[in-house]
Motif scaffolding. Structure first.
Motif, short mmCIF file in Angstrom:
data_model
loop_
_atom_site.label_atom_id
_atom_site.label_comp_id
_atom_site.label_asym_id
_atom_site.label_seq_id
_atom_site.Cartn_x
_atom_site.Cartn_y
_atom_site.Cartn_z
N GLN A 187 0.97 -1.78 -0.39
CA GLN A 187 0.22 0.42 0.35
C GLN A 187 0.89 0.77 -0.12
O GLN A 187 2.11 1.61 0.63
N GLU A 198 -2.04 -6.05 5.88
CA GLU A 198 -3.58 -5.62 5.78
C GLU A 198 -3.99 -6.79 5.71
O GLU A 198 -3.01 -7.94 4.87
N ALA A 201 -6.14 -4.87 1.03
CA ALA A 201 -5.66 -3.48 0.37
C ALA A 201 -5.79 -3.55 -1.47
O ALA A 201 -5.16 -4.53 -1.78
N ASP A 363 -2.43 -7.68 -0.13
CA ASP A 363 -2.59 -7.75 0.89
C ASP A 363 -2.08 -9.02 1.71
O ASP A 363 -1.98 -9.80 1.14
#
Length: 383
Positions: A187, A198, A201, A363
Motif C-alpha cells: 500500500q 493488511e 489492500a 494484502d
C-alpha cells in the motif's frame, strides 16, 4: 508493382497504422497483398504445427556442440538460455555467452551502446576475444579442428553483469547460489521485502485497448520508432494505467542474476485481459530504466480474484547502493505484444474493444510480489 507499393507502405506505417489493424492475429497487411501465411494463422488454427519450428522439446535430436550467444535485451534471450540448459542436461558440450545487447547489437556493432545506456567498449566481446567473430572462430576451431580453447574462455558460461559493467565466468547456468527473494507490492506504492499485514489492500486502474501503454525499450524486435534496450520510463510512469511500486534506496549493492518472475493477485471485470509486470532500476537522479518485463494473457470470470505467475525472463544486474528498485503493473506493452481487447473473442476474430476495470491485490492473504534471484556477496552464507 501495386502490391509491392502497398507492402512498402504497410511497413513504413507500422507504428501509426499497420500494428493497430484488427483482427491482429489475422495480419491484415499480409492478407491485403495476398502474401502467404508466415505461420501465425496456421499455428493459431492448429497449435501443434508450431512444434515444427521449435528447438524446445527436440534437444535430444541435437548431438553436436553448441555455442549460444544471447543479449539481455534480445528478443530471443530466454530461448538461448533454455537451449544451453537443455543441451548441458543432455550431456552435450555447450557454451553460453550473454552480453548487454539487443538483437542488432550482439556483434558489438554499437560500440557498447544499448538503448540509452553505454555499457563500455569492453561489453562488445568477452575477455580473451578481440570480437564476437573471433569468439565464433575459436569455437569452430575447437569443435571442428580440436584446437585448444583459449585459457580466458574455458568457462561454460560468460555473462556481462550490468550495473557494474563487468564480464564474469560461471561454471553453469542458472547460478546455484542464487537465493529467490520476494519483493512485495505494498500500500502507498511501496516495494518491500516484508510481506503485507493488511487484511485488505487493492489498487485499481482502467485499461483501454484504444490507448494502450506504448512499448518503451525492452527485449523486442519492432519498427525503429520503438528502440530496444534500457530506456527512461518517465512517460510510461506518468500514465494512469500503469501502477508504480518503488523500494527505498539501497544501502548496499544488490545483484540479481537469473530468471525473474512475478506473482500477481488480480481481477478484471471482463472475460479476458493481459497482465504486464516490469522491473526497473532507478538511479540517484530518479531516472527509471527498464530491466526485464513479462506478460500473461488470461481467460477468467469477471470479478474473480486469481493468482497469476508471470515470467519476466532473465537478467544479470547489480542495483547500486543509492538506487531503488521499481515495479510496473499494467495491461499492455504495445506493439511489443498485441493488445488484448478484453472481450474474450479469439484473436483471429476480435475487432470490438472493451474497456477493463482492473484490480491488483496486495494484502496478507493475496501478497502480490516480484521474485528475484539474488546473488549473495562473497562470504555470505547461502540460505
Amino acid at each position: 508493382m501495386t502490391k509491392m507499393a502497398t507492402t512498402l507502405r504497410d511497413f513504413d506505417e507500422l507504428a501509426v497504422r499497420t500494428y493497430w489493424e484488427l483482427p491482429a492475429a489475422d495480419l491484415p497487411a499480409i492478407i491485403r497483398t495476398g502474401l502467404p501465411d508466415i505461420g501465425v494463422r496456421r499455428a493459431l488454427d492448429d497449435p501443434a504445427t508450431s512444434e515444427e519450428s521449435r528447438v524446445d522439446g527436440h534437444h535430444a535430436k541435437v548431438t553436436v556442440p553448441s555455442l549460444n550467444v544471447a543479449g539481455w535485451y534480445d528478443i530471443f534471450q530466454q530461448g538461448s538460455l533454455d537451449n544451453y540448459v537443455a543441451m548441458r542436461a543432455n550431456g552435450v558440450a555447450s557454451r553460453l555467452v550473454v552480453g548487454p545487447w539487443h538483437h542488432y547489437s550482439v556483434h558489438g556493432l554499437s560500440g557498447g551502446q544499448t538503448g540509452e545506456v553505454n555499457f563500455g567498449v569492453s561489453s562488445c566481446a568477452p575477455p580473451g576475444t578481440a570480437s564476437m567473430t573471433d569468439l565464433q572462430l575459436s569455437w569452430f576451431d575447437h569443435s571442428l579442428k580440436d584446437a585448444p580453447v583459449p585459457e580466458e574462455t574455458t568457462s561454460g558460461v560468460q555473462i556481462f553483469v550490468m550495473g557494474i559493467n563487468e564480464w564474469r565466468s560461471e561454471d553453469t547456468w542458472p547460478l546455484a547460489r542464487a537465493n529467490n527473494t520476494a519483493l512485495y507490492l505494498r500500500q502507498g506504492a511501496s516495494l518491500t521485502t516484508s510481506p503485507p499485514a493488511e487484511t485488505s489492500a487493492t489498487t485499481p486502474y482502467v485499461y483501454d485497448p484504444a490507448d494502450p501503454t506504448p512499448t518503451c525499450g525492452g527485449a523486442h524486435l519492432t519498427t525503429n520508432e520503438f528502440p530496444p534496450g534500457p530506456a527512461d520510463q518517465a512517460r510510461i510512469e506518468q500514465r494512469q494505467d500503469v501502477l508504480v511500486f518503488t523500494s527505498e534506496p539501497l544501502t548496499e549493492g544488490l545483484e540479481v542474476t537469473g530468471r525473474v518472475r512475478a506473482v500477481l493477485f488480480a481481477s478484471t471485470d471482463g472475460p479476458s485481459t493481459d497482465w504486464v509486470v516490469r522491473l526497473c532500476d532507478v538511479d540517484e537522479a530518479g531516472v527509471s530504466r527498464n530491466v526485464v518485463d513479462g506478460i500473461v494473457r488470461v481467460q477468467t470470470e469477471p470479478g474473480q480474484v486469481a493468482e497469476h505467475e508471470i515470467d519476466l525472463w532473465s537478467t544479470s544486474i547489480v542495483f547500486k547502493a543509492g538506487h531503488r528498485l521499481r515495479v510496473h503493473v499494467t495491461s499492455s506493452n504495445f506493439p511489443r505484444w498485441d493488445r488484448n481487447l478484453n472481450t474474450g473473442a479469439p484473436a483471429l476474430e476480435a475487432t470490438q474493444i472493451g474497456v477493463a476495470q482492473q484490480q491488483i491485490f496486495h494484502d496478507h492473504t493475496r501478497p502480490s510480489c516480484l521474485i528475484l534471484p539474488v546473488i549473495p556477496k562473497e562470504g555470505q552464507p547461502l540460505r
